[in-house]
Write a protein that holds these residues in place. Structure first.
Motif, PDB file in Angstrom:
ATOM      1  N   ASN A 111      25.023 -20.140 -14.752  1.00  0.00           N
ATOM      2  CA  ASN A 111      24.053 -21.230 -14.935  1.00  0.00           C
ATOM      3  C   ASN A 111      23.615 -21.815 -13.598  1.00  0.00           C
ATOM      4  O   ASN A 111      22.421 -22.025 -13.361  1.00  0.00           O
ATOM      5  N   ALA A 115      19.986 -21.570 -11.833  1.00  0.00           N
ATOM      6  CA  ALA A 115      19.315 -22.824 -11.504  1.00  0.00           C
ATOM      7  C   ALA A 115      18.938 -22.870 -10.031  1.00  0.00           C
ATOM      8  O   ALA A 115      17.890 -23.407  -9.656  1.00  0.00           O
ATOM      9  N   ARG A 120      16.240 -25.605  -8.871  1.00  0.00           N
ATOM     10  CA  ARG A 120      16.530 -26.805  -9.646  1.00  0.00           C
ATOM     11  C   ARG A 120      17.685 -27.604  -9.032  1.00  0.00           C
ATOM     12  O   ARG A 120      18.548 -27.060  -8.336  1.00  0.00           O
ATOM     13  N   GLY A 123      21.239 -26.451  -9.326  1.00  0.00           N
ATOM     14  CA  GLY A 123      21.628 -25.225  -8.630  1.00  0.00           C
ATOM     15  C   GLY A 123      22.822 -25.427  -7.727  1.00  0.00           C
ATOM     16  O   GLY A 123      23.123 -26.549  -7.306  1.00  0.00           O
ATOM     17  N   ALA A 334      18.408 -23.123 -16.573  1.00  0.00           N
ATOM     18  CA  ALA A 334      17.609 -23.256 -15.354  1.00  0.00           C
ATOM     19  C   ALA A 334      16.233 -23.846 -15.656  1.00  0.00           C
ATOM     20  O   ALA A 334      15.761 -24.751 -14.960  1.00  0.00           O
ATOM     21  N   SER A 337      16.442 -27.614 -16.484  1.00  0.00           N
ATOM     22  CA  SER A 337      16.980 -28.515 -15.461  1.00  0.00           C
ATOM     23  C   SER A 337      15.847 -29.081 -14.618  1.00  0.00           C
ATOM     24  O   SER A 337      14.878 -28.375 -14.306  1.00  0.00           O
TER      25      SER A 337
END
Length: 354
Positions: A111, A115, A120, A123, A334, A337
């Motif tokens: 995840n 991300a 994002r 991340g 992702a 977010s």
């Protein structure tokens, strides 16, 4: 002036005689004898990398991933085979810009990787690193580097830290066949051998560097020999066979952990996609790529081993289904977010606050 006679001990006679090496060398690696459970885990990890990278390619095509994006499809056995032998939290890993697979192989959450790819805030580098510059100090994963060969010098520094701290850790520093011609690589080799640093240098030889065949770009294309002039032993490994890779990792770790200094592994592997998502890969034929897929695909190779070990098609299918779900969830995470706040432009620039 009288000519000096040639004697038995003269230089002329000495150079004519065969030179015998007195260097100690590591044992020849043996293919790892994995249990059925271990093979299932290697299959799961390689499939996760394959499906994750395929999804990343899709998101790039949709414009959700910007900048450069270098996929690891075809090379999965290298990261999984090598890093399955490391001790997370103790040993450190550093690599170049083709880094997503190495992070996944070190157990980092898909995840936060996806991300990061999409820029994002959730991340792993708060969306600031993107595809090429991901880090996790917690996992001792130190990037993700866009400068060709730079990670080799930095990895040598990480190895120095392991030795200086006496923490028993080893650094695994990956680089490609293109980076193998960089000058800083050999400066690092010299220092690492002089100080007997605990580092495994890994050349992921995917044959084409950025787009030029290794045979055209390197006068010595047997890259495992590149450390010999620094007294660093080298081993060439089938990088499309995860069990052969794991066996080589065992041999390399035994050498380095014994305090014998660095070792060099050349992993003969192959990438199915272009150098990056913007590379049409016209320097090779589709037939060549398909031939490698048909004969040497690391995932299909291991699937046959699993079948021979008594793993049923239903068990394999369940893994496939689980991996598809994990990857789909990472993409959803992702996309949902938020992007970083603009104030994040001014954070993490320096270690301290000034």
């Amino acid at each position: 002036m009288a000519k000096t006679p040639t004697t038995k001990g003269s230089a002329e006679t000495a150079t004519a005689a065969p030179q015998l090496s007195n260097r100690e060398r590591p044992a020849e690696p043996r293919r790892y004898e994995a249990s059925k459970e271990e093979m299932l885990e290697y299959y799961r990890q390689m499939l996760l990398i394959r499906r994750f990278e395929e999804k990343a390619g899709q998101l790039y095509g949709l414009g959700l991933i910007g900048g450069f994006c270098h996929l690891y499809i075809g090379q999965e056995a290298v990261a999984v085979g090598l890093q399955s032998a490391l001790e997370p939290g103790r040993d450190s890993v550093i690599t170049g810009y083709r880094d997503h697979g190495h992070m996944l192989a070190y157990g980092i959450d898909p995840n936060v990787i996806m991300a990061e790819l999409t820029g994002r805030a959730a991340g792993i580098s708060k969306g600031k690193g993107g595809s090429m510059h991901m880090f996790s100090v917690e996992h001792k994963f130190y990037g993700g580097h866009g400068i060709v060969g730079a990670q080799v010098s930095l990895g040598t520094g990480l190895a120095f830290k392991h030795k200086y701290a006496g923490d028993g850790g080893v650094c695994m520093a990956y680089f490609g066949d293109g980076a193998a011609n960089q000058g800083q690589v050999y400066e690092s080799f010299n220092m690492a051998e002089l100080w007997k640093l605990p580092i495994i240098y890994v050349i992921e030889n995917n044959q084409y560097a950025m787009g030029t065949s290794v045979n055209r770009a390197s006068s010595e294309d047997q890259l495992y020999k590149r450390g010999e002039s620094f007294r660093i032993p080298g081993i060439q490994v089938d990088g499309m066979d995860v069990l052969a890779v794991r066996g080589a990792a065992e041999t390399a770790l035994e050498w380095v952990r014994a305090g014998k200094g660095p070792i060099l592994l050349e992993l003969k592997t192959y990438r199915y996609r272009g150098h990056s998502m913007s590379d049409p890969a016209k320097y090779r034929s589709r037939d060549e790529v398909q031939a490698v897929r048909d004969k040497s695909d690391p995932i299909e190779h291991l699937k046959r081993e699993l079948e021979a070990a008594g793993v049923t098609a239903d068990e394999v299918k369940k893994i496939d289904t689980d991996i598809k779900r994990i990857v789909a969830e990472s993409a959803d995470f992702a996309e949902q977010s938020p992007e970083p706040d603009l104030s994040e432009l001014y954070t993490d620039v320096l270690v301290e606050t000034y």
